[in-house]
Design a protein around this motif. Structure first.
Motif, PDB file in Angstrom:
ATOM      1  N   ILE A  71       0.611  -1.181   0.194  1.00 12.94           N
ATOM      2  CA  ILE A  71      -0.146   0.675  -0.440  1.00 12.94           C
ATOM      3  C   ILE A  71       1.349   1.193  -0.230  1.00 12.94           C
ATOM      4  CG2 ILE A  71      -1.693   1.323   1.400  1.00 12.94           C
ATOM      5  CD1 ILE A  71      -2.754  -1.328  -0.288  1.00 12.94           C
ATOM      6  N   ASP A 191      -9.596  -3.818  -7.385  1.00 13.65           N
ATOM      7  CA  ASP A 191      -9.208  -2.942  -5.382  1.00 13.65           C
ATOM      8  C   ASP A 191      -7.995  -3.258  -5.338  1.00 13.65           C
ATOM      9  OD1 ASP A 191      -9.999  -1.888  -3.286  1.00 13.65           O
ATOM     10  OD2 ASP A 191     -10.477  -4.193  -2.042  1.00 13.65           O
ATOM     11  N   ARG A 195      -5.272  -0.331  -5.710  1.00 11.39           N
ATOM     12  CA  ARG A 195      -5.347   0.617  -3.702  1.00 11.39           C
ATOM     13  C   ARG A 195      -3.225   0.706  -4.028  1.00 11.39           C
ATOM     14  NH1 ARG A 195      -5.687  -1.931  -0.007  1.00 11.39           N
ATOM     15  NH2 ARG A 195      -6.923  -4.201  -0.650  1.00 11.39           N
TER      16      ARG A 195
END
Length: 261
Positions: A71, A191, A195
């Motif tokens: 992330i 997703d 991300r």
């Protein structure tokens, strides 16, 4: 309270929490822009070399932990959770952090968004030759990612999502079914990979019903060698990579640009 009202209330609370997080991050970033040269000088005088070394080590550890999920890392989070009272010498600390990752870990810390000050830690990703495209020791999702990046690259840098789903189906990876290795394939792609900044997934304007398309994300542009990806595609199709003239030209240009930076 009815179920519908509860759902609306929960949605409003979630939106409010997100707004508060955004405001907190903006406040944190504002501190950095308000630092004066005299504050920097005082901070250098107030902290010993050993104290700064420890703070550098803390930042490195923080980034390594955050990077486990791939992330992107915000400057605001580094400031809030690690730098704290050392904000005045943030630039000096981060310069040492950059060198530490390069010299000690062989990794590269890259600021992919200079406006919002967002960093990623990169290590050149390469396809594993001679192995099934949906498998890779320790991280089966990497093969899935390479297939999708390959499709996007070979199609000129942007593809409709149906093209991606149809390609995966040919490899017996159905986005509408739970996969033994990847779980919810569509969620992983739209997703998780988004991300992590490997992919961009955006709506196509003026489409009804709404259609979406995929592009390479900022992390993929920094981490993935297009020349090696083209070798990967060539091996899959048993074809010389240079036979795809335009893609080979684009990949070579990207490699040259990467070496200069």
């Amino acid at each position: 309270m009815s179920q519908r009202k509860k759902a609306v209330s929960a949605s409003q609370n979630k939106t409010q929490r997100r707004s508060q997080v955004s405001l907190d991050e903006d406040d944190e970033d504002a501190h950095f822009s308000q630092i004066t040269s005299s504050q920097v000088q005082r901070a250098r005088e107030n902290y010993t070399s050993d104290q700064i070394d420890r703070k550098v080590a803390e930042v490195v550890q923080f980034i390594l932990i955050k990077d486990q999920k791939k992330i992107p890392i915000r400057r605001a989070d580094i400031g809030k959770h690690v730098i704290k009272e050392y904000k005045a010498i943030y630039t000096e600390i981060m310069n040492r952090v950059f060198r530490k990752f390069d010299q000690v870990f062989g990794l590269k810390l890259v600021e992919i968004d200079s406006k919002n000050h967002i960093y990623i830690l990169i290590n050149k990703l390469e396809p594993i030759h001679g192995e099934p495209v949906n498998m890779r020791p320790g991280n089966p999702k990497t093969g899935l990612l390479f297939v999708i990046l390959s499709v996007i690259f070979m199609k000129g840098g942007v593809v409709k999502e149906n093209t991606v789903w149809n390609t995966l189906k040919k490899l017996r990876v159905d986005p509408g079914e739970k996969h033994d290795e990847f779980g919810d394939v569509k969620k992983v792609v739209t997703d998780e990979f988004v991300r992590q900044k490997y992919l961009e997934y955006v709506k196509i304007p003026h489409t009804d019903p709404v259609e979406c398309e995929f592009r390479w994300g900022l992390r993929a542009e920094k981490e993935v060698s297009k020349l090696k990806l083209l070798d990967f595609v060539g091996e899959l199709f048993d074809q010389d990579p240079q036979s795809w003239t335009q893609q080979f030209r684009d990949a070579s240009a990207a490699e040259t640009s990467s070496q200069r930076s």
